[in-house]
Design a protein around this motif. Structure first.
Motif, PDB file in Angstrom:
ATOM      1  N   HIS A  53       0.815  -1.215   0.000  1.00 43.58           N
ATOM      2  CA  HIS A  53       0.000   0.000   0.000  1.00 43.58           C
ATOM      3  C   HIS A  53       0.850   1.267   0.000  1.00 43.58           C
ATOM      4  CE1 HIS A  53       0.758   0.870   4.287  1.00 43.58           C
ATOM      5  NE2 HIS A  53       0.618  -0.435   4.499  1.00 43.58           N
ATOM      6  N   PHE A  74       1.510   5.523   1.030  1.00 43.74           N
ATOM      7  CA  PHE A  74       1.615   6.337   2.230  1.00 43.74           C
ATOM      8  C   PHE A  74       0.228   6.783   2.679  1.00 43.74           C
ATOM      9  CE2 PHE A  74       2.451  10.542   4.256  1.00 43.74           C
ATOM     10  CZ  PHE A  74       3.163  10.069   5.336  1.00 43.74           C
ATOM     11  N   GLY A  75      -0.028   6.664   3.966  1.00 40.31           N
ATOM     12  CA  GLY A  75      -1.313   7.074   4.523  1.00 40.31           C
ATOM     13  C   GLY A  75      -2.418   6.047   4.337  1.00 40.31           C
ATOM     14  N   CYS A  76      -2.081   4.884   3.795  1.00 40.73           N
ATOM     15  CA  CYS A  76      -3.062   3.818   3.556  1.00 40.73           C
ATOM     16  C   CYS A  76      -2.710   2.612   4.423  1.00 40.73           C
ATOM     17  CB  CYS A  76      -3.046   3.391   2.091  1.00 40.73           C
ATOM     18  SG  CYS A  76      -3.369   4.718   0.921  1.00 40.73           S
ATOM     19  N   ASN A  77      -3.432   1.521   4.221  1.00 46.17           N
ATOM     20  CA  ASN A  77      -3.089   0.234   4.814  1.00 46.17           C
ATOM     21  C   ASN A  77      -3.567  -0.845   3.851  1.00 46.17           C
ATOM     22  OD1 ASN A  77      -5.868  -0.416   5.402  1.00 46.17           O
ATOM     23  ND2 ASN A  77      -5.724   0.845   7.232  1.00 46.17           N
ATOM     24  N   ASP A 132       0.844  -4.503   6.466  1.00 47.53           N
ATOM     25  CA  ASP A 132       0.860  -3.075   6.800  1.00 47.53           C
ATOM     26  C   ASP A 132       2.288  -2.698   7.152  1.00 47.53           C
ATOM     27  OD1 ASP A 132      -1.958  -2.691   6.600  1.00 47.53           O
ATOM     28  OD2 ASP A 132      -2.223  -3.520   8.613  1.00 47.53           O
ATOM     29  N   TYR A 133       2.766  -1.596   6.588  1.00 46.44           N
ATOM     30  CA  TYR A 133       4.055  -1.082   7.019  1.00 46.44           C
ATOM     31  C   TYR A 133       3.951  -0.687   8.485  1.00 46.44           C
ATOM     32  CZ  TYR A 133       5.460  -0.626   2.116  1.00 46.44           C
ATOM     33  OH  TYR A 133       5.791  -0.874   0.804  1.00 46.44           O
ATOM     34  N   SER A 190       1.403   1.858  10.091  1.00 48.50           N
ATOM     35  CA  SER A 190       0.159   1.879   9.325  1.00 48.50           C
ATOM     36  C   SER A 190      -0.748   0.732   9.757  1.00 48.50           C
ATOM     37  CB  SER A 190       0.441   1.715   7.828  1.00 48.50           C
ATOM     38  OG  SER A 190       1.276   2.727   7.353  1.00 48.50           O
ATOM     39  N   TYR A 224      11.545   0.594   5.038  1.00 44.63           N
ATOM     40  CA  TYR A 224      10.308  -0.047   4.587  1.00 44.63           C
ATOM     41  C   TYR A 224      10.604  -1.176   3.597  1.00 44.63           C
ATOM     42  CZ  TYR A 224       8.130   3.905   6.878  1.00 44.63           C
ATOM     43  OH  TYR A 224       7.744   4.824   7.821  1.00 44.63           O
ATOM     44  N   TYR A 250      -4.672  13.694  12.356  1.00 40.89           N
ATOM     45  CA  TYR A 250      -4.726  12.774  11.211  1.00 40.89           C
ATOM     46  C   TYR A 250      -5.974  12.988  10.366  1.00 40.89           C
ATOM     47  CZ  TYR A 250      -4.655   8.513   8.462  1.00 40.89           C
ATOM     48  OH  TYR A 250      -4.657   7.634   7.425  1.00 40.89           O
TER      49      TYR A 250
END
Length: 167
Positions: free
Chosen positions: A25, A27-30, A51-52, A55, A74, A152
């Protein structure tokens, strides 16, 4: 340290022994961002979702500013997932910044990451006038990062119109 599969909330679905696709995914996602594609892909492939750290349902306690201050941290997570699951021929579908992250992972293990599919990649998210329009002016990026730290939901409301080009 916890296992990689626990740290990165790894889920493996689809057909065991089929070609492996890792869905990475942006950035800012999952991993939830892939939910609409997953039923179709799982009919033909073995799919790895994760998920990173930082996240989704990853272990936030495993976050290290030192490790994750560069994209290489990452990329190491992707390599760790591949190693722990003992995959030998992997396609990574990366979204946004994960296109670059997947490329970094593949450089270290090119015999294992054999294909990368890039969805909406950007080699640089920073505008460098007049030669390159990556999407954001430096002041916009700094404001975005500060807002994300403070709020957020506000960050998501700010970013959506920038990405979509409207309200």
């Amino acid at each position: 340290m916890k296992s990689v599969t626990h740290r990165n909330n790894v889920k493996v679905v689809g057909i065991a022994g089929a070609p492996v696709i890792i869905l990475a995914h942006g950035f800012g996602c999952n991993q939830n961002m892939w939910r609409l594609m997953l039923p179709e892909l799982a009919q033909r492939y073995q799919i790895v979702l994760f998920d990173y750290v930082g996240s989704g349902k990853s272990l936030l306690t495993e976050y290290s500013q030192e490790k994750y201050s560069t994209l290489e941290g990452y990329a190491q997570d992707i390599r760790d997932v591949i190693e722990e699951l003992q995959f030998t021929d992997v396609t990574i579908i990366g979204h946004s910044v994960s296109c670059t992250i997947a490329s970094l992972a593949a450089i270290e293990i090119p015999n294992i990451v054999t294909k990368i599919v890039m969805v909406c990649p950007s080699p640089c998210f920073l505008n460098i006038p007049p030669d390159y329009q990556g999407g954001f002016d430096r002041s916009d990026l700094e404001e975005l990062m500060a807002l994300m730290d403070r709020n957020y939901i506000g960050w998501a409301n700010y970013l959506s119109p920038l990405i979509m080009g409207g309200s």
